[in-house]
Design a protein around this motif. Structure first.
Motif, PDB file in Angstrom:
ATOM      1  N   ARG A 180       0.865  -1.190   0.000  1.00 48.75           N
ATOM      2  CA  ARG A 180       0.000   0.000   0.000  1.00 48.75           C
ATOM      3  C   ARG A 180       0.898   1.236   0.000  1.00 48.75           C
ATOM      4  N   GLU A 208      -5.645  -1.909  -0.597  1.00 47.01           N
ATOM      5  CA  GLU A 208      -4.978  -2.581   0.522  1.00 47.01           C
ATOM      6  C   GLU A 208      -3.573  -3.070   0.162  1.00 47.01           C
ATOM      7  N   PHE A 260      -2.260  -8.143  -0.578  1.00 45.61           N
ATOM      8  CA  PHE A 260      -3.311  -8.325   0.429  1.00 45.61           C
ATOM      9  C   PHE A 260      -4.681  -8.474  -0.200  1.00 45.61           C
ATOM     10  N   SER A 261      -4.732  -8.454  -1.511  1.00 47.41           N
ATOM     11  CA  SER A 261      -6.006  -8.641  -2.181  1.00 47.41           C
ATOM     12  C   SER A 261      -6.048 -10.055  -2.756  1.00 47.41           C
TER      13      SER A 261
END
Lengths: 411, 293
Positions: free
Chosen positions: B131, B149, B153-154
């Motif tokens: 991020r 994010e 993290f996705s």
């Protein structure tokens, strides 16, 4: 053919000569995890002082947290391995249940009264590990961001409601400013952030006979809902990145340990911060935190168990405990007789950690904790990514852990 | 050199070969056989508990959603990286094989990612994908969408992000192999084609690509095996998350075998991987043979 046989015999003789070492001269092999330049010299110093006090030799072996667990397991499973090993608090039950550790119950004497936090070292009422280092997590708060969010300078969040409201107000301060730093998608850390809230809400991980986890209870749901709310008002990242963001003054609150104090004090901070104990559910309640620790165990196959136990005693002496805590930056000595001193600038911070350790709990003692932990983190992750509701995720955790726990209960 | 004969070999031959033979037996053949035997047991490393359970591990694996996800992710990774790596490698090879100024410099630059430690590359990319990282900043500057994010993290972008890194890292190595193949094509063929009035596209289609075919198939086999064995990237960057979206077969084997110490279960998963790789490599080798005839 004769020449071939002669060559093989010669090779075998050479190998035998290389491998044979007189048992009497064999050093005590101690595997430990402290390799950083601040602490490693202290480890060497403590080993040297043991050598001069007992005439035993100590051979140090270094482990890393990324693969230490596997190395220890493989070494012990061969029936060999080091004499003394440093273990994380949540590993002791696993190794004790496998029968690879020496039962220390009758060899400790006065040590049981002088050292703190024995619970993770005890498995089925027998002591297998001696506490060596303790640590807990507290709430780090960015005072500058709190002031920008309109809070008075004396404000300290003491309840969940305080923390959530302050996180909300900080989170709207700017696009690159976040209220709360929460963990996700990071194995072996996420549960350490959730459990303190669960315990603070009076949750108990296992039922009375440890055949079932109890996350699907009101305590489980209330604490997970609260964690999700905090995450929604902040940043979800790895622990190291959350700490980086906090160090850059971009996060209002983060739960962390002594290491972050050291990191913050080594740099020029563009903001003010303070630490406080974990907030409680209601005013006047108690906020529970996660206690971690390092424990020392003796290999059951050790050729020199008496000297190995003597090394354990030596390492936990108040003088050595003081050396060790000072090098690691810990505020919570393991020996109650250790004279603890810190510079006046950090006295308040140290007092917070010492207060919190009294209200901290360790990972539940269970040989299958590594598997249970994975299921717990998977469940929390499902809720964090909105794949399941809190209740569905917690029920899934209870359902999936049940066969594991029941298998161990039957043994 | 004289010696007693053992079949086609003399004892002195065997003695000379023994370092390699011992290594083969101890570190290759024995682990493969041991892992096959272990996959039919419920061997627990720490307790030493070990009993024969037949094909239970294999049945359990195919009903384990994490393992099924790991197989799918590994296939997606292989299918998703292979064409890009090969196309980029061929294009770069043709580019650096021309008589350009700073030719050696370009060859070195493109090859450079292949010699950097994979762990170091994975750590650097973790920072780029984070991020507020450079890739987000870049996409934001040109008005393109990105996961707020962070890419890792996705659930939707974590695996593609690792795949992109792998393509970047592998291309240079395969480029060098293609350069070697290009340099073995006789210049006379190009000269003759030019005299006949063939343009660049025709020379590529009629001379370059057919001559690259054996190397292409070799790279295909090599890269398939490497892609099926993806581990370090996942270990450093995501640990299989989020939501198992980057769980691969080798990482699954590691988690089961070396983290939870379910050695039998992990060995069964490793053997399925072995069979998968063997099957695909066999198909690709068949293709190689057909093309060579």
């Amino acid at each position: 053919m004769k020449r071939l046989l002669a060559a093989i015999c010669l090779l075998a003789l050479i190998l035998y000569a290389c491998s044979s070492t007189p048992k009497s001269d064999a050093p005590i092999v101690w595997w430990q995890f402290w390799t950083n330049p601040e602490v490693r010299p202290v480890i060497t110093q403590m080993a040297a002082s043991f050598e001069s006090a007992t005439q035993n030799k100590v051979q140090l072996g270094d482990l890393t947290w990324s693969d230490g667990h596997e190395k220890i397991a493989i070494a012990l499973s061969t029936g060999g391995g080091p004499d003394v090993i440093e273990l994380g608090s949540d590993w002791v039950a696993e190794f004790a249940a496998s029968g690879r550790l020496l039962d220390l119950t009758d060899q400790l004497g006065g040590l049981r009264d002088s050292l703190l936090m024995w619970e993770p070292g005890v498995y089925q009422e027998r002591v297998y590990a001696v506490p060596w280092m303790l640590g807990t997590r507290v709430l780090f708060c960015n005072r500058t961001l709190l002031t920008q969010a309109g809070y008075p300078p004396e404000f300290v969040p003491t309840t969940w409601a305080d923390l959530l409201e302050a996180s909300r107000r900080i989170d709207v301060l700017g696009e690159d400013v976040f209220g709360f730093g929460s963990n996700s998608a990071e194995r072996h850390r996420l549960y350490k952030k959730y459990l303190p809230f669960f315990w603070s809400a009076d949750g108990e991980v296992f039922n009375a006979n440890a055949t079932q986890t109890q996350f699907g209870t009101v305590a489980g749901r209330v604490s997970l809902d609260f964690y999700l709310l905090l995450s929604a008002n902040g940043i979800v990242e790895t622990q190291s990145r959350i700490e980086e963001y906090f160090s850059a003054g971009k996060v209002g609150f983060v739960i962390s340990g002594e290491w972050l104090v050291g990191k913050l004090n080594r740099s020029e901070l563009p903001f003010e911060y303070f630490v406080t104990v974990m907030p409680s559910v209601e005013p006047g309640g108690t906020g529970i935190s996660f206690a971690g620790g390092e424990y020392l165990v003796v290999n059951k196959s050790s050729q020199n168990p008496d000297a190995a136990v003597a090394l354990l005693r030596h390492l936990t002496l108040p003088a050595n405990d003081q050396l060790f805590t000072s090098a690691t930056g810990s505020y919570t000595p393991v020996n109650r007789f250790t004279a603890f001193a810190t510079d006046s600038a950090l006295a308040v911070t140290a007092a917070v950690f010492q207060r919190q350790i009294g209200n901290s709990r360790t990972t539940p003692v269970h040989p299958a904790w590594v598997a249970i932990e994975e299921i717990l983190e998977r469940g929390i992750e499902q809720a964090l990514y909105k794949k399941m509701s809190s209740q569905e995720a917690l029920d899934m955790i209870d359902r999936e852990t049940a066969p594991i726990l029941q298998k161990y209960a039957r043994r | 050199m004289r010696g007693v004969s053992v079949g086609r070999f003399r004892s002195s031959d065997l003695l000379m070969l023994s370092p390699w033979l011992v290594t083969l037996l101890l570190f290759w053949l024995f682990p493969i056989i041991a892992s096959l035997v272990l996959s039919f047991t419920d061997y627990q490393l720490l307790s030493g508990h070990n009993s024969f359970i037949g094909v239970d591990n294999f049945i359990a694996l195919f009903s384990d959603p994490t393992f099924v996800r790991a197989v799918l992710n590994t296939l997606v990774f292989t299918v998703g990286t292979l064409p890009f790596t090969i196309i980029f490698a061929i294009v770069l090879a043709i580019f650096v094989n021309r008589n350009l100024p700073f030719k050696t410099f370009f060859q070195s630059v493109y090859f450079f990612p292949s010699i950097v430690s994979l762990v170091v590359v994975a750590l650097i990319y973790s920072t780029l994908y984070a991020r507020g990282g450079y890739i987000q900043m870049l996409l934001s500057a040109v008005g393109l969408a990105y996961p707020p994010e962070g890419f890792l993290f996705s659930e939707n972008t974590a695996l593609p992000a690792i795949m992109a890194m792998d393509v970047w890292m592998s291309t240079g190595y395969y480029m060098l192999l293609f350069v070697a193949a290009l340099q073995s094509i006789p210049q006379e063929l190009y000269d003759a084609a030019s005299l006949e009035g063939a343009g660049a596209w025709h020379r590529l289609k009629a001379i370059t690509l057919p001559h690259l075919k054996p190397m292409l198939l070799f790279v295909l086999v090599l890269n398939t095996i490497k892609s099926f064995q993806i581990f370090v990237e996942v270990f450093v960057m995501t640990k299989g998350g989020p939501l198992n979206s980057t769980m691969t077969i080798v990482y699954f084997v590691y988690e089961e075998g070396l983290h939870k110490f379910n050695i039998g279960y992990g060995a069964a998963a490793a053997n399925i991987l072995f069979l998968l790789i063997a099957l695909i490599a066999w198909v690709e080798m068949k293709l190689v043979q057909e093309r060579q005839i």
